[in-house]
Write a protein that holds these residues in place. Structure first.
Motif: not given
Length: 375
Positions: A26-30, A34-36, A49-52, A56-69
């Motif tokens: 996710i961070v690599t894609w973001t 953002i660099l583009g 850096i701030s926008l990244i 990352a905070l925006n995607y963290l809930p989805t990442i945690l859901i998928l991680t736990s599952f």
């Protein structure tokens, strides 16, 4: 107790590996996106850096859901594949005994998902919007990166500067191309600066340059040299936050301003921890795998379930936003259905007489070996 400690270590290890992989992707894609945007002049390079971090905070809930599952599913699947579940069932223990240690591992992730979804994510979206709006409302010349052509907000003027001197309002070797009802005007100067008059209007003041107007070779073509030349800079209103949407509102603000859009956003936020809990419980019976077969099918099914679940939540959110469903009748049925499916799968796996139960499979394997040996 020994089993629970070993299971906690294995679940934590699996969750750490899964989270690292997903977060890195996710961070690599973001970062690429953002660099583009920064290279295209849509955001300030100093805000990358701030926008990244905000993204990352925006995607963290989805990442945690998928991680736990995925982590719970992987651990259960490995236990089946290594025939540990056969020993577990042969010892007279039930699959339901896995619920407590799995919830001990998963509930902190559910709480963290709720915290991020209800508080951290709206704050990150608010700050990200503020950063982007602040850049968009800057003067045209301040948006220009040295060595790049930049179109003005009015789309009739192109700037180019070779370098900056001092603060952001001072530039060197300026090129400005303007197209209006009078024709094409090109201005080049060694130095430029943004200043304001007594009425608050902002101007680009150029020094030591030339001005060309018209088409070269035509009778109306004009050229002149100047020591000081001023042109008005188009600016946007400086009030920040005018375009903040419901995604940037705090949860308390959503509750205080009840309409279709705020309730749809609230539904999305509370669905994150509820779906995380439902998927953790669903992963226990879904972890079954035939020890003689591969385990990749379970992971594919898990991903399909996750994306189907997420799309159904988005469908409910859209229905609330369009007024076809009320919030009170839409936030709970999907999660209740997921819980009922998990309960039915538990009942299915607990049925010892089922042909896919590990003990039945073990007995079938023994009979097959005896038959083969006797023949």
């Amino acid at each position: 107790m020994i089993f629970q400690r070993a299971l906690q270590r294995e679940l934590t290890s699996a969750a750490g590996a899964t989270f690292t992989v997903l977060f890195t992707i996710i961070v690599t894609w973001t970062l690429i996106r953002i660099l583009g945007d920064a290279a295209g002049g849509r955001i300030a390079s100093s805000d990358v850096i701030s926008l990244i971090v905000f993204a990352a905070l925006n995607y963290l809930p989805t990442i945690l859901i998928l991680t736990s599952f995925i982590s719970v599913l992987m651990v259960i699947t490995r236990s089946y594949r290594d025939s540990e579940m056969v020993v577990w069932f042969a010892s007279g223990l039930s699959l339901s005994r896995w619920i407590r240690p799995v919830l001990t591992f998963g509930l902190p992730l559910v709480a963290l998902t709720a915290l991020l979804s209800l508080y951290a994510t709206p704050w990150a979206k608010l700050k990200s919007t503020e950063y982007i709006e602040r850049f968009e409302k800057r003067e045209d010349l301040q948006k220009v990166s040295p060595g790049q052509f930049k179109e003005s907000s009015s789309s009739n003027r192109i700037f180019f500067v070779e370098g900056a001197a001092g603060d952001a309002s001072n530039v060197q070797n300026v090129f400005v191309n303007t197209v209006d009802e009078k024709g094409t005007t090109v201005v080049v100067a060694k130095e430029g600066r943004i200043s304001a008059d007594q009425h608050g209007d902002r101007f680009l003041v150029l020094k030591n340059g030339r001005r060309y107007q018209g088409t070269p070779g035509q009778p109306d073509f004009q050229t002149m040299e100047f020591e000081r030349y001023s042109m008005r800079v188009a600016t946007k209103p400086q009030e920040a936050g005018a375009d903040m949407g419901v995604e940037s509102m705090t949860t308390m603000a959503l509750l205080g301003n009840r309409n279709a859009f705020t309730m749809a956003e609230l539904l999305w936020r509370i669905s994150a921890p509820l779906s995380c809990l439902a998927l953790i419980l669903l992963a226990i019976p879904l972890g079954f795998v035939n020890p003689r077969a591969g385990s990749s099918t379970n992971l594919i099914i898990a991903l399909l379930i996750f994306f189907t679940y997420s799309n159904l939540i988005k469908l409910l959110e859209a229905s609330v936003k369009q007024g076809r469903l009320t919030f009170a009748l839409s936030w709970w049925p999907l999660h209740l259905l997921a819980a009922l499916i998990a309960a039915l799968l538990f009942a299915w796996r607990l049925n010892v007489n089922h042909r896919y139960h590990p003990l039945v499979m073990l007995a079938s394997c023994k009979r097959a070996r005896k038959t083969k040996a006797s023949s």
